[in-house]
Design an enzyme around this catalytic site. Sequence first.
Site, PDB file in Angstrom:
ATOM      1  N   ASP A  39      37.727  35.904  38.695  1.00 40.87           N
ATOM      2  CA  ASP A  39      38.789  36.922  38.647  1.00 40.87           C
ATOM      3  C   ASP A  39      40.131  36.242  38.397  1.00 40.87           C
ATOM      4  O   ASP A  39      40.288  35.038  38.628  1.00 40.87           O
ATOM      5  CB  ASP A  39      38.842  37.758  39.938  1.00 40.87           C
ATOM      6  CG  ASP A  39      39.231  36.949  41.173  1.00 40.87           C
ATOM      7  OD1 ASP A  39      38.779  35.792  41.309  1.00 40.87           O
ATOM      8  OD2 ASP A  39      39.994  37.474  42.013  1.00 40.87           O
ATOM      9  N   GLU A  60      38.723  36.218  44.615  1.00 35.19           N
ATOM     10  CA  GLU A  60      39.546  35.171  45.217  1.00 35.19           C
ATOM     11  C   GLU A  60      41.012  35.555  45.197  1.00 35.19           C
ATOM     12  O   GLU A  60      41.749  35.326  46.158  1.00 35.19           O
ATOM     13  CB  GLU A  60      39.332  33.843  44.476  1.00 35.19           C
ATOM     14  CG  GLU A  60      39.802  32.622  45.251  1.00 35.19           C
ATOM     15  CD  GLU A  60      41.285  32.317  45.120  1.00 35.19           C
ATOM     16  OE1 GLU A  60      41.793  31.522  45.915  1.00 35.19           O
ATOM     17  OE2 GLU A  60      41.956  32.872  44.227  1.00 35.19           O
ATOM     18  N   ASP A  97      39.859  24.215  41.621  1.00 37.88           N
ATOM     19  CA  ASP A  97      40.724  25.401  41.561  1.00 37.88           C
ATOM     20  C   ASP A  97      42.119  24.988  42.015  1.00 37.88           C
ATOM     21  O   ASP A  97      42.811  25.716  42.711  1.00 37.88           O
ATOM     22  CB  ASP A  97      40.141  26.498  42.459  1.00 37.88           C
ATOM     23  CG  ASP A  97      40.892  27.815  42.321  1.00 37.88           C
ATOM     24  OD1 ASP A  97      41.581  28.002  41.308  1.00 37.88           O
ATOM     25  OD2 ASP A  97      40.805  28.646  43.253  1.00 37.88           O
TER      26      ASP A  97
HETATM   27  N1  BES Z   1      43.967  28.466  42.582  1.00 38.13           N
HETATM   28  C1  BES Z   1      44.740  29.087  43.589  1.00 38.13           C
HETATM   29  C2  BES Z   1      44.984  28.214  44.800  1.00 38.13           C
HETATM   30  C3  BES Z   1      45.953  27.156  44.467  1.00 38.13           C
HETATM   31  C4  BES Z   1      47.264  27.513  44.269  1.00 38.13           C
HETATM   32  C5  BES Z   1      45.558  25.879  44.290  1.00 38.13           C
HETATM   33  C6  BES Z   1      48.173  26.580  43.871  1.00 38.13           C
HETATM   34  C7  BES Z   1      46.462  24.932  43.887  1.00 38.13           C
HETATM   35  C8  BES Z   1      47.769  25.293  43.647  1.00 38.13           C
HETATM   36  C9  BES Z   1      44.084  30.339  44.037  1.00 38.13           C
HETATM   37  O1  BES Z   1      43.466  31.037  43.000  1.00 38.13           O
HETATM   38  C10 BES Z   1      45.150  31.252  44.602  1.00 38.13           C
HETATM   39  O2  BES Z   1      46.100  31.549  43.959  1.00 38.13           O
HETATM   40  N2  BES Z   1      44.962  31.685  45.814  1.00 38.13           N
HETATM   41  C11 BES Z   1      45.772  32.657  46.422  1.00 38.13           C
HETATM   42  C12 BES Z   1      44.971  33.190  47.558  1.00 38.13           C
HETATM   43  C13 BES Z   1      45.407  34.506  48.083  1.00 38.13           C
HETATM   44  C14 BES Z   1      45.510  35.559  47.057  1.00 38.13           C
HETATM   45  C15 BES Z   1      44.497  34.924  49.205  1.00 38.13           C
HETATM   46  C16 BES Z   1      47.089  32.086  46.916  1.00 38.13           C
HETATM   47  O3  BES Z   1      47.170  30.908  47.288  1.00 38.13           O
HETATM   48  O4  BES Z   1      48.062  32.821  46.887  1.00 38.13           O
HETATM   49 ZN    ZN Z   2      42.431  30.102  41.747  1.00 36.30          ZN
END
Ligand code: BES
Ligand code: ZN
Length: 482
Positions: free
Chosen positions: A101, A166, A193
């Site tokens: 997603d 996610e 990720d």
């Molecule tokens: N890939 C990201 C996590 C991430 C962010 C890793 C920045 C490395 C650098 C992941 O897809 C993400 O954005 N996660 C969200 C989670 C939330 C929606 C529960 C986040 O961190 O905001």
């Molecule tokens: Zn991500």
Amino acid sequence: MKKSKTAVKGRGEIPSDLEDFLSKNDSRIHDELFEFLRIPSVSAKSEHNGDTKRAADWVKNALDKIGVPAKIYPTAGHPIVMGEWRKAPGAPTVLIYGHYDVQPAEPLDLWTSPPFEPTMRNGKIFARGSVDDKGQLFLHIKALEAHLAMRKKLPVNVVIIAEGEEEVGSDNLAEFVVEQKELLKADAVVISDSAMFAPGLPSILSSLRGLAYFEINVQGPAGDLHSGSYGGAVVNPAMALARILATFHDKDGRIAIPGFYKKVREWDPRIRKQMRSLPFDDRTLMKETSVAALGGEKGYSTLEKLWIRPTCEVNGMLSGYTGEGAKTVLPAKAMAKVSCRLVPDQDPADIAKLMKAHVAKVAPKGVKVRVDTLHGGRPWRAELNGPIYDAARSALRAAFGKEPVITGEGGSIPVVGDFQKILGAPVLLVGFGLPGENAHAPDEWMSDENFRLGMRAVATLWDEYGGKAGRGKSEEVEDDRD
Ligand code: BES
Ligand code: ZN
């Protein structure tokens, strides 16, 4: 086929058969990636439910095609895809996780090329989801394909899951992990990720922050009022909300919600020292984000503020008149989206209780205030030793020609804490994004070089890990393959 290890472009030792496969198939692999990126699988928007389902089917087919039979598991939300290949008795089992997603692409007018029409410019693949996380999930699938195509087998047993929620908090995944605990049992979990610390500098993550996400609604009068006739006597919900939000921090940038830091674990001084040794400059971050000064909690370096300290941020606010010109109105209500990034051992449910109690206490009289929890995720910290980490260091050295650095991360991947807790397996987070990649923003991109090297690093990782943890030295593995 005899497998020999060769140095590729002076970078190190990527097994030559895997290198051959990946370079000969480079153009087809890119075509397939672009096809995946064209599917607008925006999990947050129900108008895209059909596309999200299509992306799940696409991943299933991609796995079936390479010889990793996959199934689709429906959930209360978007489906989970799981592929399995378990034909390496005695070898370790790895669980690979990624998400298909993506975040909403808006604002669309700020994209140089449309978000779901992948475009290569200056060695960057521009598209929503290119780096977060379709490109990184896909490079894992292609690394598996390289092994299966060249050798008809893998040096490890593999379970691969791709989820579709996610970006909206992985609400249904923990339950799936509990239900499928036996099938998901693994010696190590591997996830791509995240990002590398800098171009050319391969990175292994030592921590992720957790998340507690809230919506705060303030209700004042039953309807909007004339701000001249009523203002001054009737409490203004926008002002009430501003007052509430202003109590979240003290003057030193510390979070002032009572009890908030109670469970914050001290960080190992060695990791803090190592953090300070990373090539980082506040000015680079100021330039990257176009700001004239940085803020935050007193007494911590910028990397510490980003990686190992909790935060409380406003993600959005809504109230009153926001159209053209002026309108003298006392709004009936105000709303803010607020999220706290958490660090070990803070628990999202505890933080939710503290937040609700605090808001109830500071809410001005004359308005009704409600705090709803939207989602949460546990923070995570890696052990950083054991065979999967040794294998990762060798594989990254082979692909990038450099010793990997250990970094932290301020973002969240909600399921990581659950994997560690429910499955008890070490989690290796090895990402191939880069700073400035615009994840969640217009013009998201993934470096094409990192996409290619990522495939090679992961393909090499399975040889290294299978060899190190499974069957002794990797030379013995080579002998099997004549
Ligand atoms: N890939 C990201 C996590 C991430 C962010 C890793 C920045 C490395 C650098 C992941 O897809 C993400 O954005 N996660 C969200 C989670 C939330 C929606 C529960 C986040 O961190 O905001
Ligand atoms: Zn991500």
